[in-house]
Motif scaffolding. Structure first.
Motif, mmCIF file in Angstrom:
data_model
loop_
_atom_site.group_PDB
_atom_site.id
_atom_site.type_symbol
_atom_site.label_atom_id
_atom_site.label_comp_id
_atom_site.label_asym_id
_atom_site.label_seq_id
_atom_site.Cartn_x
_atom_site.Cartn_y
_atom_site.Cartn_z
ATOM 1 N N LYS A 1 0.792 -1.249 -0.090
ATOM 2 C CA LYS A 1 0.163 0.057 -0.007
ATOM 3 C C LYS A 1 0.921 1.373 -0.098
ATOM 4 O O LYS A 1 1.826 1.092 0.612
ATOM 5 N N ILE A 2 0.443 2.133 -0.657
ATOM 6 C CA ILE A 2 1.182 3.682 -0.626
ATOM 7 C C ILE A 2 0.096 4.547 -0.553
ATOM 8 O O ILE A 2 -0.867 4.521 -1.124
ATOM 9 N N GLU A 3 0.574 5.265 0.427
ATOM 10 C CA GLU A 3 -0.425 6.216 1.123
ATOM 11 C C GLU A 3 0.580 7.683 1.143
ATOM 12 O O GLU A 3 1.493 7.712 1.595
ATOM 13 N N GLY A 4 -0.490 8.896 1.162
ATOM 14 C CA GLY A 4 0.258 10.095 1.473
ATOM 15 C C GLY A 4 0.970 10.939 0.363
ATOM 16 O O GLY A 4 1.871 11.581 0.479
ATOM 17 N N LEU A 5 0.919 10.145 -0.784
ATOM 18 C CA LEU A 5 1.587 10.868 -1.968
ATOM 19 C C LEU A 5 1.059 12.266 -2.322
ATOM 20 O O LEU A 5 -0.152 12.232 -2.508
ATOM 21 N N THR A 6 2.007 13.103 -2.568
ATOM 22 C CA THR A 6 1.270 14.592 -2.684
ATOM 23 C C THR A 6 2.239 15.145 -4.035
ATOM 24 O O THR A 6 1.795 15.802 -4.762
ATOM 25 N N VAL A 7 3.359 14.636 -4.317
ATOM 26 C CA VAL A 7 4.406 15.066 -5.289
ATOM 27 C C VAL A 7 4.347 13.961 -6.394
ATOM 28 O O VAL A 7 4.201 14.563 -7.491
ATOM 29 N N PHE A 8 4.443 12.724 -6.135
ATOM 30 C CA PHE A 8 4.724 11.830 -7.301
ATOM 31 C C PHE A 8 3.321 11.349 -7.398
ATOM 32 O O PHE A 8 2.752 10.825 -6.410
#
Length: 191
Positions: free
Chosen positions: A149-156
């Motif tokens: 799981k990938i969470e909290g991305l804002t730039v990429f």
């Protein structure tokens, strides 16, 4: 301070003492006498509790800490001299060996050392101490990658980050791949 310097140089049996002599009416001369003592060389490294990895493989993972053997030439480069700094690095590398093979909870304990007198030197023999290190190991369970799981991305964007992760569900967990992904992301965010 001098005693610490002797330990860093691989001379744990060195001694430091001082003598004070009166000089003149109110002066004192202080002499510091340092005896290096015999150099300590690693004769044998034994691991206790390892079942998955052999002693040979674990010794090979520790780059700067080697047993004194003629054929490995570590004695020429100082790799057979024990220092606390070399031990900390070797302990971390042995732990990484396990973490890169799926044993995420593996621990490499503190080394227990014992000493025996011996003679060192190729042409000119001089007394030295040989050290035997016993290192306890707890391997734990081998882990495989589950759901990622990938969470909290804002730039990429998430697909970009997913391609960076070199781990797939079902594969054996490898710490080094996860660390490389983390380093790449940190560099990307930094720039």
């Amino acid at each position: 301070i001098i005693r610490g310097m002797l330990l860093e140089a691989g001379l744990p049996f060195g001694t430091v003492r001082h003598e004070a002599k009166p000089v003149g009416g109110a002066g004192v001369q202080i002499s510091v006498i340092v005896d290096d003592g015999p150099k300590t060389r690693i004769k044998e490294i034994v691991f206790l509790g390892n079942k998955v990895a052999s002693d040979r493989r674990l010794r090979g993972s520790m780059k700067k800490l080697r047993e004194r053997r003629f054929w490995n030439l570590a004695w020429l480069l100082g790799g057979t001299t024990y220092t606390e700094e070399k031990w900390r690095e070797a302990q971390e590398l042995a732990g990484d060996y396990y973490r890169n093979r799926g044993y995420g909870t593996a621990t490499v304990g503190e080394a227990v050392s014992s000493y025996v007198d011996g003679m060192c030197g190729l042409f000119k023999k001089r007394p030295c101490k040989f050290m035997r290190l016993e290192i306890p190991v707890n391997e734990g369970e081998q882990y495989r990658v589950g759901e990622i799981k990938i969470e909290g991305l804002t730039v990429f964007p998430e697909p970009f980050v997913r391609r960076m992760i070199r781990l797939k569900p079902g594969q054996i967990y490898k710490w080094s791949r996860l660390k490389k992904t983390y380093d790449k992301l940190r560099d990307g965010y930094g720039s």
